[in-house]
Design a protein around this motif. Structure first.
Motif, mmCIF file in Angstrom:
data_model
loop_
_atom_site.group_PDB
_atom_site.id
_atom_site.type_symbol
_atom_site.label_atom_id
_atom_site.label_comp_id
_atom_site.label_asym_id
_atom_site.label_seq_id
_atom_site.Cartn_x
_atom_site.Cartn_y
_atom_site.Cartn_z
ATOM 1 N N TYR A 32 -11.965 -0.588 19.222
ATOM 2 C CA TYR A 32 -12.150 0.467 18.228
ATOM 3 C C TYR A 32 -10.863 1.282 18.064
ATOM 4 C CZ TYR A 32 -13.675 4.888 16.223
ATOM 5 O OH TYR A 32 -13.779 6.026 15.447
ATOM 6 N N HIS A 33 -10.306 1.740 19.177
ATOM 7 C CA HIS A 33 -9.102 2.563 19.109
ATOM 8 C C HIS A 33 -7.894 1.755 18.638
ATOM 9 C CE1 HIS A 33 -11.016 6.094 20.637
ATOM 10 N NE2 HIS A 33 -11.389 5.475 21.752
ATOM 11 N N TYR A 34 -7.826 0.499 19.023
ATOM 12 C CA TYR A 34 -6.719 -0.348 18.571
ATOM 13 C C TYR A 34 -6.792 -0.567 17.060
ATOM 14 C CZ TYR A 34 -3.329 -4.059 18.188
ATOM 15 O OH TYR A 34 -2.237 -4.807 17.818
ATOM 16 N N ALA A 35 -7.988 -0.765 16.547
ATOM 17 C CA ALA A 35 -8.154 -0.950 15.099
ATOM 18 C C ALA A 35 -7.701 0.292 14.330
ATOM 19 C CB ALA A 35 -9.608 -1.282 14.772
ATOM 20 N N LYS A 36 -7.883 1.460 14.940
ATOM 21 C CA LYS A 36 -7.488 2.709 14.281
ATOM 22 C C LYS A 36 -5.993 2.973 14.362
ATOM 23 C CE LYS A 36 -9.982 6.351 14.326
ATOM 24 N NZ LYS A 36 -10.691 7.564 14.777
ATOM 25 N N CYS A 37 -5.373 2.695 15.512
ATOM 26 C CA CYS A 37 -3.970 3.095 15.685
ATOM 27 C C CYS A 37 -2.989 1.926 15.743
ATOM 28 C CB CYS A 37 -3.808 3.975 16.918
ATOM 29 S SG CYS A 37 -4.004 3.121 18.497
ATOM 30 N N ARG A 38 -3.458 0.709 15.931
ATOM 31 C CA ARG A 38 -2.616 -0.494 15.990
ATOM 32 C C ARG A 38 -1.503 -0.418 17.038
ATOM 33 N NH1 ARG A 38 -5.361 -4.597 14.223
ATOM 34 N NH2 ARG A 38 -6.071 -4.352 12.102
ATOM 35 N N HIS A 39 -1.806 0.243 18.137
ATOM 36 C CA HIS A 39 -0.849 0.337 19.241
ATOM 37 C C HIS A 39 -1.646 0.177 20.523
ATOM 38 C CE1 HIS A 39 2.005 2.123 22.069
ATOM 39 N NE2 HIS A 39 2.937 1.802 21.186
ATOM 40 N N TRP A 40 -1.380 -0.902 21.305
ATOM 41 C CA TRP A 40 -2.234 -1.234 22.448
ATOM 42 C C TRP A 40 -2.233 -0.154 23.515
ATOM 43 C CZ3 TRP A 40 -0.729 -1.847 27.475
ATOM 44 C CH2 TRP A 40 0.641 -1.960 27.710
ATOM 45 N N TRP A 41 -1.074 0.482 23.791
ATOM 46 C CA TRP A 41 -1.025 1.502 24.840
ATOM 47 C C TRP A 41 -1.782 2.764 24.421
ATOM 48 C CZ3 TRP A 41 -0.305 1.778 29.802
ATOM 49 C CH2 TRP A 41 -0.085 3.012 30.398
ATOM 50 N N LYS A 42 -1.611 3.182 23.174
ATOM 51 C CA LYS A 42 -2.351 4.355 22.690
ATOM 52 C C LYS A 42 -3.849 4.081 22.713
ATOM 53 C CE LYS A 42 1.234 6.298 19.741
ATOM 54 N NZ LYS A 42 1.656 6.552 18.363
ATOM 55 N N ALA A 43 -4.232 2.870 22.324
ATOM 56 C CA ALA A 43 -5.654 2.501 22.343
ATOM 57 C C ALA A 43 -6.195 2.553 23.776
ATOM 58 C CB ALA A 43 -5.839 1.105 21.760
ATOM 59 N N ARG A 45 -5.043 4.379 26.289
ATOM 60 C CA ARG A 45 -5.108 5.763 26.777
ATOM 61 C C ARG A 45 -6.227 6.566 26.120
ATOM 62 N NH1 ARG A 45 -1.310 7.967 30.334
ATOM 63 N NH2 ARG A 45 -2.858 9.598 30.241
ATOM 64 N N ARG A 46 -6.773 6.103 25.012
ATOM 65 C CA ARG A 46 -7.866 6.801 24.328
ATOM 66 C C ARG A 46 -9.245 6.383 24.814
ATOM 67 N NH1 ARG A 46 -5.403 6.705 18.185
ATOM 68 N NH2 ARG A 46 -3.686 8.149 18.632
ATOM 69 N N ILE A 47 -9.316 5.374 25.652
ATOM 70 C CA ILE A 47 -10.608 4.931 26.202
ATOM 71 C C ILE A 47 -11.160 6.061 27.065
ATOM 72 C CG2 ILE A 47 -11.721 3.270 27.750
ATOM 73 C CD1 ILE A 47 -9.499 1.268 26.891
ATOM 74 N N SER A 48 -12.420 6.397 26.883
ATOM 75 C CA SER A 48 -13.014 7.526 27.605
ATOM 76 C C SER A 48 -12.921 7.366 29.121
ATOM 77 C CB SER A 48 -14.474 7.732 27.184
ATOM 78 O OG SER A 48 -15.247 6.587 27.447
ATOM 79 N N PHE A 49 -13.090 6.167 29.620
ATOM 80 C CA PHE A 49 -13.004 5.930 31.065
ATOM 81 C C PHE A 49 -11.598 6.239 31.585
ATOM 82 C CE2 PHE A 49 -16.122 2.707 29.516
ATOM 83 C CZ PHE A 49 -17.253 3.293 30.052
ATOM 84 N N GLU A 50 -10.592 5.828 30.814
ATOM 85 C CA GLU A 50 -9.207 6.088 31.216
ATOM 86 C C GLU A 50 -8.870 7.569 31.102
ATOM 87 O OE1 GLU A 50 -7.395 4.124 32.825
ATOM 88 O OE2 GLU A 50 -8.457 2.269 32.444
ATOM 89 N N ARG A 51 -9.358 8.197 30.066
ATOM 90 C CA ARG A 51 -9.079 9.628 29.910
ATOM 91 C C ARG A 51 -9.620 10.417 31.095
ATOM 92 N NH1 ARG A 51 -11.305 11.454 24.623
ATOM 93 N NH2 ARG A 51 -10.255 13.371 25.162
ATOM 94 N N GLU A 52 -10.848 10.104 31.499
ATOM 95 C CA GLU A 52 -11.411 10.794 32.662
ATOM 96 C C GLU A 52 -10.586 10.507 33.919
ATOM 97 O OE1 GLU A 52 -15.411 11.258 35.405
ATOM 98 O OE2 GLU A 52 -15.281 9.529 34.058
ATOM 99 N N ALA A 53 -10.239 9.239 34.131
ATOM 100 C CA ALA A 53 -9.500 8.860 35.337
ATOM 101 C C ALA A 53 -8.110 9.494 35.363
ATOM 102 C CB ALA A 53 -9.403 7.343 35.435
#
Length: 75
Positions: A32-43, A45-53
């Motif tokens: 979902y995030h990759y489709a929005k921003c087209r950047h794998w690292w940004k996508a 870092r936007r995953i909720s699990f990663e944000r919490e961690a």
């Protein structure tokens, strides 16, 4: 130690979601995030699990005070 704490947070998340659903949700969020921003690292870092961690990886007492499904507020 920080990396270990980060991964322990993921282990707690996986246990809450019974492992397989965790990975399905993780992948779905990344896509979902990759489709929005087209950047794998940004996508990633936007995953909720990663944000919490990432937000709590330096708090070594975090898992003791963490509430069930805390990743939900990072969506």
């Amino acid at each position: 130690m920080v990396l270990l704490n980060h991964e322990r947070i993921h282990i707690r998340q996986q246990l809450e979601l019974l492992i397989i659903p965790f990975y399905l949700w993780y992948l779905a969020e990344w896509l979902y995030h990759y489709a929005k921003c087209r950047h794998w690292w940004k996508a990633y870092r936007r995953i909720s699990f990663e944000r919490e961690a990432y937000d709590n990886e330096e708090d070594f007492g975090y898992l003791k005070k963490r509430k069930l499904w805390s990743f939900w507020k990072y969506r």
